[in-house]
Design a protein around this motif. Structure first.
Motif, PDB file in Angstrom:
ATOM      1  N   ALA A  35       0.839  -1.192   0.000  1.00 12.58           N
ATOM      2  CA  ALA A  35       0.000   0.000   0.000  1.00 12.58           C
ATOM      3  C   ALA A  35       0.879   1.249   0.000  1.00 12.58           C
ATOM      4  CB  ALA A  35      -0.921   0.008   1.209  1.00 12.58           C
ATOM      5  N   GLN A  36       0.349   2.275  -0.593  1.00 15.11           N
ATOM      6  CA  GLN A  36       1.057   3.543  -0.666  1.00 15.11           C
ATOM      7  C   GLN A  36       0.520   4.490   0.408  1.00 15.11           C
ATOM      8  OE1 GLN A  36       2.489   1.439  -3.439  1.00 15.11           O
ATOM      9  NE2 GLN A  36       0.286   1.783  -3.688  1.00 15.11           N
ATOM     10  N   THR A  37       1.405   5.201   1.061  1.00 10.94           N
ATOM     11  CA  THR A  37       1.002   6.228   2.013  1.00 10.94           C
ATOM     12  C   THR A  37       1.778   7.500   1.750  1.00 10.94           C
ATOM     13  OG1 THR A  37       2.615   5.516   3.656  1.00 10.94           O
ATOM     14  CG2 THR A  37       0.414   4.572   3.825  1.00 10.94           C
ATOM     15  N   VAL A  38       1.112   8.619   1.989  1.00  9.23           N
ATOM     16  CA  VAL A  38       1.719   9.932   1.814  1.00  9.23           C
ATOM     17  C   VAL A  38       1.527  10.709   3.113  1.00  9.23           C
ATOM     18  CG1 VAL A  38       1.663  12.082   0.502  1.00  9.23           C
ATOM     19  CG2 VAL A  38       1.220   9.901  -0.652  1.00  9.23           C
ATOM     20  N   THR A  39       2.597  11.275   3.625  1.00 12.06           N
ATOM     21  CA  THR A  39       2.551  11.966   4.903  1.00 12.06           C
ATOM     22  C   THR A  39       2.995  13.414   4.754  1.00 12.06           C
ATOM     23  OG1 THR A  39       3.044   9.908   6.080  1.00 12.06           O
ATOM     24  CG2 THR A  39       3.379  11.958   7.288  1.00 12.06           C
ATOM     25  N   GLN A  40       2.160  14.308   5.234  1.00 11.15           N
ATOM     26  CA  GLN A  40       2.518  15.725   5.309  1.00 11.15           C
ATOM     27  C   GLN A  40       2.460  16.102   6.777  1.00 11.15           C
ATOM     28  OE1 GLN A  40      -0.310  16.609   1.663  1.00 11.15           O
ATOM     29  NE2 GLN A  40       0.909  18.439   2.128  1.00 11.15           N
ATOM     30  N   SER A  41       3.592  16.396   7.339  1.00 16.57           N
ATOM     31  CA  SER A  41       3.701  16.567   8.787  1.00 16.57           C
ATOM     32  C   SER A  41       3.477  17.995   9.256  1.00 16.57           C
ATOM     33  CB  SER A  41       5.082  16.101   9.261  1.00 16.57           C
ATOM     34  OG  SER A  41       6.089  16.837   8.595  1.00 16.57           O
ATOM     35  N   GLN A  42       3.235  18.902   8.323  1.00 22.11           N
ATOM     36  CA  GLN A  42       3.022  20.311   8.680  1.00 22.11           C
ATOM     37  C   GLN A  42       1.577  20.683   8.380  1.00 22.11           C
ATOM     38  OE1 GLN A  42       5.793  21.094   5.627  1.00 22.11           O
ATOM     39  NE2 GLN A  42       7.364  21.949   6.979  1.00 22.11           N
ATOM     40  N   PRO A  43       0.688  20.642   9.355  1.00 20.19           N
ATOM     41  CA  PRO A  43      -0.719  20.957   9.087  1.00 20.19           C
ATOM     42  C   PRO A  43      -0.915  22.410   8.642  1.00 20.19           C
ATOM     43  CG  PRO A  43      -0.481  19.857  11.196  1.00 20.19           C
ATOM     44  CD  PRO A  43       0.903  20.188  10.715  1.00 20.19           C
ATOM     45  N   GLU A  44      -0.127  23.316   9.236  1.00 21.01           N
ATOM     46  CA  GLU A  44      -0.277  24.735   8.910  1.00 21.01           C
ATOM     47  C   GLU A  44       1.094  25.382   8.827  1.00 21.01           C
ATOM     48  OE1 GLU A  44      -4.502  25.494  11.339  1.00 21.01           O
ATOM     49  OE2 GLU A  44      -2.710  26.637  11.793  1.00 21.01           O
ATOM     50  N   MET A  45       1.216  26.314   7.887  1.00 17.99           N
ATOM     51  CA  MET A  45       2.429  27.105   7.778  1.00 17.99           C
ATOM     52  C   MET A  45       2.046  28.512   7.334  1.00 17.99           C
ATOM     53  SD  MET A  45       5.347  24.661   6.136  1.00 17.99           S
ATOM     54  CE  MET A  45       6.605  25.817   6.659  1.00 17.99           C
ATOM     55  N   SER A  46       2.933  29.455   7.649  1.00 16.32           N
ATOM     56  CA  SER A  46       2.734  30.820   7.183  1.00 16.32           C
ATOM     57  C   SER A  46       4.065  31.378   6.695  1.00 16.32           C
ATOM     58  CB  SER A  46       2.155  31.711   8.293  1.00 16.32           C
ATOM     59  OG  SER A  46       3.056  31.764   9.384  1.00 16.32           O
ATOM     60  N   VAL A  47       3.980  32.355   5.811  1.00 19.02           N
ATOM     61  CA  VAL A  47       5.185  32.959   5.242  1.00 19.02           C
ATOM     62  C   VAL A  47       4.878  34.411   4.907  1.00 19.02           C
ATOM     63  CG1 VAL A  47       4.572  32.208   2.902  1.00 19.02           C
ATOM     64  CG2 VAL A  47       6.974  32.690   3.461  1.00 19.02           C
ATOM     65  N   GLN A  48       5.863  35.246   5.060  1.00 14.85           N
ATOM     66  CA  GLN A  48       5.710  36.638   4.672  1.00 14.85           C
ATOM     67  C   GLN A  48       5.735  36.756   3.154  1.00 14.85           C
ATOM     68  OE1 GLN A  48       4.937  38.232   8.187  1.00 14.85           O
ATOM     69  NE2 GLN A  48       5.367  39.612   6.470  1.00 14.85           N
ATOM     70  N   GLU A  49       4.939  37.664   2.660  1.00 13.79           N
ATOM     71  CA  GLU A  49       4.930  37.935   1.229  1.00 13.79           C
ATOM     72  C   GLU A  49       6.357  38.209   0.753  1.00 13.79           C
ATOM     73  OE1 GLU A  49       2.358  41.185   0.336  1.00 13.79           O
ATOM     74  OE2 GLU A  49       2.218  40.708  -1.793  1.00 13.79           O
ATOM     75  N   ALA A  50       6.714  37.639  -0.400  1.00 14.18           N
ATOM     76  CA  ALA A  50       8.016  37.774  -1.065  1.00 14.18           C
ATOM     77  C   ALA A  50       9.094  36.853  -0.473  1.00 14.18           C
ATOM     78  CB  ALA A  50       8.517  39.200  -1.072  1.00 14.18           C
ATOM     79  N   GLU A  51       8.782  36.174   0.615  1.00  9.97           N
ATOM     80  CA  GLU A  51       9.748  35.254   1.200  1.00  9.97           C
ATOM     81  C   GLU A  51       9.597  33.864   0.587  1.00  9.97           C
ATOM     82  OE1 GLU A  51      11.540  38.079   2.907  1.00  9.97           O
ATOM     83  OE2 GLU A  51      12.173  36.090   3.601  1.00  9.97           O
ATOM     84  N   THR A  52      10.478  32.960   1.023  1.00  5.90           N
ATOM     85  CA  THR A  52      10.487  31.584   0.520  1.00  5.90           C
ATOM     86  C   THR A  52      10.006  30.635   1.601  1.00  5.90           C
ATOM     87  OG1 THR A  52      12.281  32.013  -1.047  1.00  5.90           O
ATOM     88  CG2 THR A  52      11.963  29.730  -0.352  1.00  5.90           C
ATOM     89  N   VAL A  53       9.247  29.632   1.199  1.00  6.38           N
ATOM     90  CA  VAL A  53       8.740  28.644   2.154  1.00  6.38           C
ATOM     91  C   VAL A  53       8.877  27.257   1.538  1.00  6.38           C
ATOM     92  CG1 VAL A  53       6.350  28.786   1.293  1.00  6.38           C
ATOM     93  CG2 VAL A  53       6.775  28.040   3.648  1.00  6.38           C
ATOM     94  N   THR A  54       9.110  26.272   2.394  1.00  4.53           N
ATOM     95  CA  THR A  54       9.237  24.885   1.946  1.00  4.53           C
ATOM     96  C   THR A  54       8.235  24.008   2.673  1.00  4.53           C
ATOM     97  OG1 THR A  54      11.600  25.143   1.439  1.00  4.53           O
ATOM     98  CG2 THR A  54      10.775  22.904   1.746  1.00  4.53           C
ATOM     99  N   LEU A  55       7.465  23.272   1.895  1.00  3.85           N
ATOM    100  CA  LEU A  55       6.479  22.337   2.434  1.00  3.85           C
ATOM    101  C   LEU A  55       7.031  20.921   2.301  1.00  3.85           C
ATOM    102  CD1 LEU A  55       3.213  23.774   0.826  1.00  3.85           C
ATOM    103  CD2 LEU A  55       4.443  24.537   2.859  1.00  3.85           C
ATOM    104  N   SER A  56       6.847  20.123   3.336  1.00  6.13           N
ATOM    105  CA  SER A  56       7.445  18.787   3.381  1.00  6.13           C
ATOM    106  C   SER A  56       6.443  17.697   3.033  1.00  6.13           C
ATOM    107  CB  SER A  56       8.013  18.517   4.776  1.00  6.13           C
ATOM    108  OG  SER A  56       9.007  19.462   5.104  1.00  6.13           O
ATOM    109  N   CYS A  57       6.959  16.629   2.462  1.00  7.45           N
ATOM    110  CA  CYS A  57       6.133  15.471   2.126  1.00  7.45           C
ATOM    111  C   CYS A  57       7.035  14.240   2.114  1.00  7.45           C
ATOM    112  CB  CYS A  57       5.480  15.657   0.767  1.00  7.45           C
ATOM    113  SG  CYS A  57       4.603  14.198   0.138  1.00  7.45           S
ATOM    114  N   THR A  58       6.576  13.192   2.751  1.00  6.88           N
ATOM    115  CA  THR A  58       7.257  11.909   2.640  1.00  6.88           C
ATOM    116  C   THR A  58       6.243  10.880   2.190  1.00  6.88           C
ATOM    117  OG1 THR A  58       6.876  11.382   4.971  1.00  6.88           O
ATOM    118  CG2 THR A  58       8.974  12.428   4.411  1.00  6.88           C
ATOM    119  N   TYR A  59       6.724   9.807   1.594  1.00  3.41           N
ATOM    120  CA  TYR A  59       5.823   8.788   1.093  1.00  3.41           C
ATOM    121  C   TYR A  59       6.451   7.420   1.292  1.00  3.41           C
ATOM    122  CZ  TYR A  59       8.974   9.063  -2.896  1.00  3.41           C
ATOM    123  OH  TYR A  59      10.100   9.068  -3.689  1.00  3.41           O
TER     124      TYR A  59
END
Lengths: 118, 113
Positions: A1-25
């Motif tokens: 079976a395949q599973t996908v996990t996103q461990s960050q339920p919520e994130m925020s970032v200032q306009e014009a900044e950089t943000v990284t969202l995580s995912c493992t599978y």
């Protein structure tokens, strides 16, 4: 079976900044696709970026890029120069390559709610 | 070209009732998939149809059924509705499967009271 996990339920970032969202599978497949989908509030899901597992080069689409680590089964999304319109729920998704007896389906994570702050 | 369309947009039903949701794929697309998205969760696969045949089924009870018509549009039926069936139901269309190209519709918001 395949599973996908996103461990960050919520994130925020200032306009014009950089943000990284995580995912493992987790999968035993060797050939597959990975996706990031964006779902703005009360709007339909749209594709942000796609990565084929057999390609070593990380996919990029304008301000969006991924860091695909196949051995680690990690697939993170980097958003550069964040804009207010990037505020949305982001879903990481997995799809096996080719047909299977369970259909040609996506397996989604639980999502990360991203807020871009002015 | 029109994208994937779904009807109705919103629906309120009572426990025990039956509901039918409709989906029209992108012109030229022959496969339709259905997903259930409970609030705060990612979409869960229900069915995939291609050439009017079921090609895949997720882990959903037999109360859920679907069909695809000769024009490739599709209906999802849910019988004996439960409160837990309240969700956004998404339809996705794709060209001849297997295909990584899946385009989602806006969804039908079903509320069961």
């Amino acid at each position: 079976a395949q599973t996908v996990t996103q461990s960050q339920p919520e994130m925020s970032v200032q306009e014009a900044e950089t943000v990284t969202l995580s995912c493992t599978y987790d999968t035993s497949e060797s050939n597959y696709y990975l996706f990031w989908y964006k779902q703005p509030p009360s709007r339909q899901m749209i594709l942000v970026i796609r990565q084929e597992a057999y390609k070593q080069q990380n996919a990029t689409e304008n301000r969006f890029s991924v860091n695909f680590q196949k051995a680690a089964k990690s697939f993170s999304l980097k958003i550069s120069d964040s804009q207010l319109g990037d505020t949305a729920m982001y879903f990481c998704a997995f799809m096996k390559h080719g047909f299977s007896n369970t259909g040609n389906q996506f397996y989604f994570g639980t999502g990360t709610s991203l807020t871009v702050i002015p | 070209d029109a994208g994937v369309t779904q009807s109705p947009t919103h629906l309120i039903k009572t426990r025990g009732q039956q509901v039918t949701l409709r989906c029209s794929p992108i012109s030229g697309h022959k496969s339709v998939s259905w997903y259930q998205q409970v609030l705060g969760q990612g979409p869960q696969f229900i069915f995939q149809y291609y050439e009017k045949e079921e090609r895949g089924r997720g882990n959903f009870p037999d109360r859920f059924s679907a069909r695809q018509f000769p024009n490739y549009s599709s209906e999802l039926n849910v019988n004996a509705l439960l409160l837990g069936d309240s969700a956004l139901y998404l339809c996705a269309s794709s060209p001849i499967p297997p295909s990584y190209e899946q385009y989602f519709g806006p969804g039908t918001r079903l509320t069961v009271t």
